[in-house]
Design a protein around this motif. Structure first.
Motif, PDB file in Angstrom:
ATOM      1  N   ILE A  58       5.648  -1.595 -10.226  1.00  0.00           N
ATOM      2  CA  ILE A  58       5.933  -1.278 -11.445  1.00  0.00           C
ATOM      3  C   ILE A  58       7.362  -0.826 -11.542  1.00  0.00           C
ATOM      4  O   ILE A  58       7.723  -0.694 -13.281  1.00  0.00           O
ATOM      5  N   VAL A  59       7.137   0.285 -10.796  1.00  0.00           N
ATOM      6  CA  VAL A  59       9.092   1.525 -11.394  1.00  0.00           C
ATOM      7  C   VAL A  59      10.062   0.451 -10.488  1.00  0.00           C
ATOM      8  O   VAL A  59      11.662   0.882 -10.863  1.00  0.00           O
ATOM      9  N   ASP A  60       9.946  -0.871 -10.186  1.00  0.00           N
ATOM     10  CA  ASP A  60      11.191  -0.944  -8.814  1.00  0.00           C
ATOM     11  C   ASP A  60      11.860  -2.253 -10.192  1.00  0.00           C
ATOM     12  O   ASP A  60      11.199  -2.684 -10.798  1.00  0.00           O
ATOM     13  N   GLY A  61      13.464  -2.243 -10.323  1.00  0.00           N
ATOM     14  CA  GLY A  61      13.531  -3.269 -10.506  1.00  0.00           C
ATOM     15  C   GLY A  61      14.043  -4.088  -9.739  1.00  0.00           C
ATOM     16  O   GLY A  61      13.758  -4.220  -8.836  1.00  0.00           O
ATOM     17  N   LEU A 155       8.795  13.582 -10.896  1.00  0.00           N
ATOM     18  CA  LEU A 155       8.859  13.822 -12.866  1.00  0.00           C
ATOM     19  C   LEU A 155      10.308  12.880 -13.169  1.00  0.00           C
ATOM     20  O   LEU A 155      10.916  12.591 -12.092  1.00  0.00           O
ATOM     21  N   SER A 156      10.043  12.466 -14.826  1.00  0.00           N
ATOM     22  CA  SER A 156      11.436  11.920 -15.848  1.00  0.00           C
ATOM     23  C   SER A 156      12.012  12.195 -16.379  1.00  0.00           C
ATOM     24  O   SER A 156      11.330  13.667 -17.211  1.00  0.00           O
ATOM     25  N   ALA A 158      11.542  12.309 -19.608  1.00  0.00           N
ATOM     26  CA  ALA A 158      10.690  11.945 -20.565  1.00  0.00           C
ATOM     27  C   ALA A 158       9.900  12.746 -20.334  1.00  0.00           C
ATOM     28  O   ALA A 158       8.766  13.678 -21.243  1.00  0.00           O
ATOM     29  N   SER A 159       9.400  13.548 -19.042  1.00  0.00           N
ATOM     30  CA  SER A 159       8.693  14.417 -18.704  1.00  0.00           C
ATOM     31  C   SER A 159       8.624  16.208 -19.753  1.00  0.00           C
ATOM     32  O   SER A 159       9.448  16.420 -19.752  1.00  0.00           O
ATOM     33  N   THR A 178      13.850  11.369 -11.139  1.00  0.00           N
ATOM     34  CA  THR A 178      14.102  10.038 -11.640  1.00  0.00           C
ATOM     35  C   THR A 178      15.887  10.715 -12.281  1.00  0.00           C
ATOM     36  O   THR A 178      15.720  11.485 -13.741  1.00  0.00           O
ATOM     37  N   ARG A 180      17.217   9.582 -14.707  1.00  0.00           N
ATOM     38  CA  ARG A 180      17.396   8.446 -16.271  1.00  0.00           C
ATOM     39  C   ARG A 180      16.131   7.875 -16.432  1.00  0.00           C
ATOM     40  O   ARG A 180      14.609   7.703 -15.464  1.00  0.00           O
ATOM     41  N   GLN A 181      15.760   7.887 -17.463  1.00  0.00           N
ATOM     42  CA  GLN A 181      14.542   7.160 -18.545  1.00  0.00           C
ATOM     43  C   GLN A 181      14.857   6.009 -17.846  1.00  0.00           C
ATOM     44  O   GLN A 181      14.852   5.052 -18.612  1.00  0.00           O
ATOM     45  N   GLY A 182      13.847   5.477 -16.436  1.00  0.00           N
ATOM     46  CA  GLY A 182      13.962   3.698 -16.340  1.00  0.00           C
ATOM     47  C   GLY A 182      13.863   3.083 -15.256  1.00  0.00           C
ATOM     48  O   GLY A 182      12.746   4.364 -14.732  1.00  0.00           O
ATOM     49  N   ILE A 183      13.740   2.218 -14.610  1.00  0.00           N
ATOM     50  CA  ILE A 183      13.116   1.700 -13.209  1.00  0.00           C
ATOM     51  C   ILE A 183      14.561   1.775 -11.838  1.00  0.00           C
ATOM     52  O   ILE A 183      14.906   2.235 -13.317  1.00  0.00           O
ATOM     53  N   ARG A 187      23.417   1.735 -11.354  1.00  0.00           N
ATOM     54  CA  ARG A 187      23.925   1.425 -12.803  1.00  0.00           C
ATOM     55  C   ARG A 187      24.649   2.240 -12.567  1.00  0.00           C
ATOM     56  O   ARG A 187      25.620   2.452 -11.433  1.00  0.00           O
ATOM     57  N   PHE A 213      17.135   6.576  -8.383  1.00  0.00           N
ATOM     58  CA  PHE A 213      17.402   6.226  -9.922  1.00  0.00           C
ATOM     59  C   PHE A 213      18.176   5.817 -10.017  1.00  0.00           C
ATOM     60  O   PHE A 213      19.025   6.793 -10.564  1.00  0.00           O
TER      61      PHE A 213
END
Lengths: 263, 408
Positions: A58-61, A155-156, A158-159, A178, A180-183, A187, A213
């Motif tokens: 679920i968190v992988d691109g 942690l992200s 958004a935490s 992470t 960034r807030q993302g998968i 980048r 990430f």
């Protein structure tokens, strides 16, 4: 003493940022996973996370998803991942961690998984989809620790402050932030907010910080070196493998070395 | 709903980056639930946009043919956009508005939830992205076409099994990336807390209506309430009106597909096991390692490896019984209802009907049963025409596809 702690002391002594590289077990084959991991250590990686392939990561691109698909269609089982861990921990000296989704552990049997992983020489577990709130039902942290495996908290950006503190109270080894807030996935640039977020984590917690990430090159790592203790490079390494299977070994050594600082 | 557990099922098994968003959603939802204006606005749109209440129709001809219990149809197919889905979509859209979000992200299997999401997005002024498995895009093209007409962007998902579970994964990933301005309009009673609870609450109007309607018609409660179960939104909706009744048996009907082997069906309660995927703990069709298995059903909306956690809980407590109907039983039920009652049921709902056809003759003529016709079958035109080997329809499609508009 857990190998992760030893490694972190070593990094502190040397005054440098650590590098954690990533492989999906069974991508493109178990033999290759083993040979890549050896190259990673030889080229200077400080930690390796071995991802257990999952059908629904679920968190992988796309890059890591595809690697999981390939590994699964090769017939890679959780038991193969543990065998791979065993082979590698005998041959390598750096700490090895499993990255996995919780359902694979749950179905294998959490207790059994932790025991087998420990016996196979793993030092820690990075399981992104088992939040601290489910601990009373799942006892993931407790079971990992009982087997001297560090359950790495994630942690992200958004935490909230409250969540940083909550997670840091149970953190062992290091905290995985992470970037960034993302998968996961390569980048072009590091989000400018990453630095201030890492600094706020640093203020709140006493555990070393790993950042991953979207980190794919030396400039990314350089820009974060003052704000975190370990850089994690995942998808970018899988891209090296994807480019050309036949030359992957040589290219990987080159790539991993290109990520390191001069010391 | 402190942590969203239903016994050992449910929960919030998501990565850290989604926890703050889910906590916020839960807090906002509790606020909305206590807010009279929110409730009034929800009811207003249910009446004036969705077309609620939907009728409870006595299937007199089918009842006489089968010679058993009286069959009542809760005709959710008469909702705007053709299925029960619009009901929770209105609720979620009002939540998105309340939270100041600009974008809606949704996933869809059969396309009915996507269609309803696109419709509320158009009505309430959100942009809308709908993730749909590439296999489902192929078999439900009419719904894709209509979603696009409503202004939604339909994104085919071509990884994994290319069906609903992969669309859910893709939608969650989009949400992780865009959590600040996006509202994830999850289409069923699945996923992390608070989704299963919220969607059940929004859908519970179906159970309330059905209960009132059957009491008015029959003066007593039915013996059975039957609903198909993919993720379980229509089932939780109608069952919630009867959960406390000891003498009403609730039956969830899963897709029996073409056989019992892995990959041939979507019956979680026939071969599934406890697992934690897509943010919730429930029964999943998976292998020994916890990898989700491929599923199959003629009905795209039932073709899913997981099932709502509350349904698993109620099943474990013996409050809901689960059965299955095969692809061909569903098709047969589709044909029967069309010919005897003048109603095309969705292929999903045809599974519930197939079970009712088996069950009704075993009950007394004085008894009644309610079948939730969760959607109408118009969307299944192409699947049904093909399954019935309607050659003239095939010729029509060939002639249509050679027209200029498609070939420029």
């Amino acid at each position: 003493m857990n190998k992760i702690d030893k490694k972190i002391l070593e990094l502190k002594d040397q005054g440098r940022m650590g590098l954690m590289t990533h492989l999906v077990v069974g991508f493109p084959s178990i033999e290759k996973t083993i040979s890549y991991a050896k190259i990673m250590e030889d080229s200077g990686a400080d930690f390796i996370e071995l991802q257990i392939p999952f059908s629904d990561p679920i968190v992988d691109g796309p890059t890591i998803m595809n690697a999981c698909d390939v590994a699964l269609s090769n017939g890679t089982k959780v038991s193969n991942a543990i065998e791979t861990m065993k082979i590698l921990s005998n041959e390598l000296s750096i700490p090895l961690l499993f990255m996995a989704y919780y359902n694979n552990l749950f179905k294998y049997g959490l207790e059994r998984f932790c025991k087998d992983s420990r016996t196979a020489g793993a030092s820690g577990l990075i399981v992104p989809d088992i939040p601290i709130e489910e601990e009373p039902n799942e006892h993931f942290i407790k079971t990992a620790e009982k087997n001297n495996l560090y359950p790495i908290r994630v942690l992200s950006p958004a935490s909230t402050l409250e969540r940083m503190r909550k997670n840091s109270r149970v953190a062992k080894g290091f905290i995985y932030c992470t970037a960034r807030q993302g998968i996961t996935g390569v980048r072009n640039r590091i989000d400018p907010k990453t630095v201030s977020y890492l600094n706020s984590v640093k203020r709140e917690i006493n555990v070393p910080i790993a950042v991953g990430f979207g980190i794919s090159g030396r400039e990314h790592i350089l820009s974060l070196s003052k704000h975190a203790d370990i850089a994690v490079v995942g998808s970018a390494i899988i891209n090296v493998i994807n480019k050309d299977y036949s030359k992957a070994e040589a290219k990987m050594a080159e790539f991993v070395r290109s990520l390191l600082f001069d010391t | 709903m402190s942590k969203g557990h239903f016994g050992k099922f449910g929960g919030r098994y998501v990565p850290e980056m989604l926890i703050p968003a889910l906590e916020e959603l839960e807090k906002e939802y509790l606020g909305a639930k206590a807010d009279k204006n929110f409730k009034n606005e929800f009811n207003h749109h249910l009446r004036n946009f969705a077309g609620r209440p939907t009728p409870l129709t006595f299937a007199r001809n089918l009842t006489e043919k089968l010679g058993g219990a009286k069959i009542y149809l809760k005709n959710e197919g008469l909702n705007h956009t053709g299925a029960h889905k619009i009901t929770h979509c209105i609720g979620h859209a009002l939540m998105a508005k309340r939270m100041g979000k600009k974008k809606i992200i949704a996933e869809t299997g059969a396309g009915q939830h996507g269609l309803a999401s696109a419709a509320v997005a158009a009505k309430f002024g959100f942009s809308c992205k709908v993730y749909m498995g590439a296999t489902d895009v192929e078999r439900q093209r009419p719904n894709v076409f209509w979603m696009e007409r409503l202004g939604a962007e339909v994104i085919p998902v071509s990884f994994g099994s290319k069906t609903l579970k992969d669309a859910v994964n893709a939608a969650i990933k989009d949400w992780i990336e865009n959590v600040e301005d996006s509202y994830y309009l999850l289409g069923s009673v699945v996923g992390p807390h608070p989704y299963p609870t919220m969607t059940r609450d929004f859908q519970s109007v179906v159970g309330k209506e059905a209960r009132k309607q059957i009491l008015k018609e029959e003066g007593r409660l039915p013996k059975r309430v039957i609903a198909c179960v993919g993720g379980g939104s229509n089932a939780m909706g109608i069952f919630s009106g009867f959960l406390k009744e000891k003498n009403v048996k609730l039956i969830g009907v899963e897709a029996g597909g073409t056989g019992n082997a892995a990959g041939e069906h979507s019956s979680r309660f026939n071969g599934g096991s406890l697992g934690i995927v897509e943010g919730y703990k429930s029964i999943f069709l998976q292998d020994d390692d916890g990898q989700l298995q491929k599923t199959h059903s003629i009905a795209a909306g039932l073709d899913y490896a997981g099932v709502g956690p509350e349904l698993s809980y109620l099943q474990s407590k013996g409050k809901i019984l689960f059965a299955s109907a095969t692809d061909s039983e569903a098709l047969n039920a589709f044909e029967l209802l069309s010919k005897y009652e003048g109603i095309f049921p969705a292929l999903e709902s045809s599974h519930a009907l197939a079970y009712a056809i088996r069950e009704a003759p075993k009950l007394d003529k004085e008894d009644s049963i309610i079948v939730n016709i969760s959607g109408r079958g118009d969307k299944d035109l192409f699947i049904v025409a093909n399954a019935l080997k309607d050659k003239q329809f095939g010729d029509f499609l060939k002639a249509e596809s050679s027209k200029d508009g498609y070939n420029e």
